[in-house]
Design an enzyme around this catalytic site. Structure first.
Site, PDB file in Angstrom:
ATOM      1  N   ASN A 181     -22.495  24.396  33.974  1.00 54.71           N
ATOM      2  CA  ASN A 181     -22.327  23.381  35.013  1.00 54.71           C
ATOM      3  C   ASN A 181     -21.818  24.118  36.249  1.00 54.71           C
ATOM      4  OD1 ASN A 181     -20.991  21.571  36.839  1.00 54.71           O
ATOM      5  ND2 ASN A 181     -21.010  20.005  35.260  1.00 54.71           N
TER       6      ASN A 181
ATOM      7  N   GLU B 102     -25.366  19.775  37.192  1.00 52.70           N
ATOM      8  CA  GLU B 102     -24.666  19.368  38.414  1.00 52.70           C
ATOM      9  C   GLU B 102     -25.053  20.289  39.588  1.00 52.70           C
ATOM     10  OE1 GLU B 102     -20.363  17.421  39.654  1.00 52.70           O
ATOM     11  OE2 GLU B 102     -20.457  18.673  37.865  1.00 52.70           O
TER      12      GLU B 102
ATOM     13  N   TYR C  66     -27.108  16.779  31.268  1.00 50.92           N
ATOM     14  CA  TYR C  66     -25.840  16.571  31.953  1.00 50.92           C
ATOM     15  C   TYR C  66     -25.415  15.134  31.652  1.00 50.92           C
ATOM     16  CZ  TYR C  66     -22.418  16.050  35.736  1.00 50.92           C
ATOM     17  OH  TYR C  66     -21.269  15.806  36.457  1.00 50.92           O
TER      18      TYR C  66
ATOM     19  N   ASP D 281     -23.819  20.286  29.713  1.00 54.35           N
ATOM     20  CA  ASP D 281     -22.490  19.729  29.874  1.00 54.35           C
ATOM     21  C   ASP D 281     -22.523  18.345  29.248  1.00 54.35           C
ATOM     22  OD1 ASP D 281     -20.096  18.674  30.636  1.00 54.35           O
ATOM     23  OD2 ASP D 281     -20.460  18.766  32.796  1.00 54.35           O
TER      24      ASP D 281
ATOM     25  N   ASN E  13     -19.827  16.655  28.472  1.00 51.16           N
ATOM     26  CA  ASN E  13     -18.644  15.916  28.921  1.00 51.16           C
ATOM     27  C   ASN E  13     -17.878  15.269  27.777  1.00 51.16           C
ATOM     28  OD1 ASN E  13     -17.868  16.011  31.732  1.00 51.16           O
ATOM     29  ND2 ASN E  13     -19.932  15.270  32.195  1.00 51.16           N
TER      30      ASN E  13
ATOM     31  N   ASP F  13     -15.630  24.642  37.967  1.00 53.32           N
ATOM     32  CA  ASP F  13     -14.565  24.358  36.998  1.00 53.32           C
ATOM     33  C   ASP F  13     -15.043  24.568  35.563  1.00 53.32           C
ATOM     34  OD1 ASP F  13     -16.206  22.185  37.433  1.00 53.32           O
ATOM     35  OD2 ASP F  13     -14.601  20.702  37.575  1.00 53.32           O
ATOM     36  N   HIS F  14     -16.354  24.799  35.392  1.00 53.80           N
ATOM     37  CA  HIS F  14     -16.932  25.167  34.102  1.00 53.80           C
ATOM     38  C   HIS F  14     -17.300  26.653  34.110  1.00 53.80           C
ATOM     39  CE1 HIS F  14     -17.964  20.928  32.731  1.00 53.80           C
ATOM     40  NE2 HIS F  14     -17.755  20.742  34.015  1.00 53.80           N
TER      41      HIS F  14
END
Length: 265
Positions: A9, A36, A107, A152, A154, A255-256
């Protein structure tokens, strides 16, 4: 033949194309799946990826939000994209390689902050997306024996996929309804969690650290949100996985971090 697949991501591919190029130069996976990307197809940095040695590109872009892409050294036989939960979001790509190997890049919605599908439409969307994935896996179970799914998701499904199981039980990404649903998705196609095949569930393992922490590395309040699964017929070819924690400390990081799988196919 061995193939290496990475999932990442990137949280805006145009903003972070520099670290994408850095990663590809250093690691040289055969296939890179991005989530993303936050750009429409026409603005995707194709030239940079092609010059890095990835001429085969599949893109499902969306202005400002979402978006997934697959950059590959290997040619695609087919490219498909599905509209999940009929929302019109660019959250999925499927490619089939010339040897028949199938790769899906997802995603999954983050789900907002409140783990209540009545009060929070974003969380309701996430649960519906996961339920559709259960049905999708059940439909394909008999026909697709050589398949990989990455992305991702999540969801941090296991106790040691988060920094504190007890403190995050009511936090979106680790609530029981999400982890149970992801378990149903996994069971629907008998997916093998490739990363946990090599890293025991008793070991802490993260792929995401919040931007909110002043020192993400010292706080180490991570979650494992990024996953690679393979069908049982491919599980015997699992060679290795890597989660590139160091990438969280690169310049202008996502952040990933990238998660990589090497597989004999």
């Amino acid at each position: 033949m061995a193939i290496t697949i990475a999932t990442w991501n990137i949280n805006s591919v145009r903003l972070r194309i520099g670290i994408v190029e850095q990663f590809l130069a250093a690691e040289s996976p055969d296939v890179l799946c991005l989530q993303e990307i936050k750009t429409i197809d026409d603005s995707f940095p194709r030239k940079a990826l092609i010059e890095a040695g990835y001429p085969h590109l599949a893109i499902a872009g969306q202005k400002g939000y979402h978006g997934v892409a697959i950059a590959s050294k290997l040619p695609f036989k087919t490219v498909e994209k599905d509209d999940w939960v009929a929302m019109g979001d660019a959250r999925h790509l499927r490619v089939r390689f010339e040897d028949g190997l199938l790769l899906d890049n997802f995603y999954i919605p983050a789900g907002g902050d409140e783990p209540d599908p009545v009060a929070n439409p974003k969380f309701d969307h996430k649960l519906k997306f996961l339920r559709e994935m259960v049905a999708w896996g059940e439909r394909r179970r008999a026909s697709e024996k050589r398949a990989i799914v990455v992305g991702d998701f999540n969801v941090a499904p296991l106790e040691h996929d988060v920094w504190s199981h007890k403190k995050l039980l009511d936090v979106v990404s680790h609530t029981p309804i999400e982890t149970n649903l992801l378990g149903e998705v996994q069971a629907a196609h008998d997916w093998v969690d490739a990363v946990r095949h090599f890293v025991p569930p008793s070991e802490k393992l993260y792929s995401w650290w919040s931007y909110r922490a002043a020192d993400w590395n010292a706080a180490d309040k991570g979650r494992r949100l990024d996953h690679i699964w393979v069908t049982p017929d491919l599980a015997g070819g699992l060679v290795s996985t890597r989660t590139l924690r160091e990438a969280r400390g690169w310049e202008k990081p996502s952040d990933h971090v990238p998660v990589m799988l090497t597989l004999e196919v």
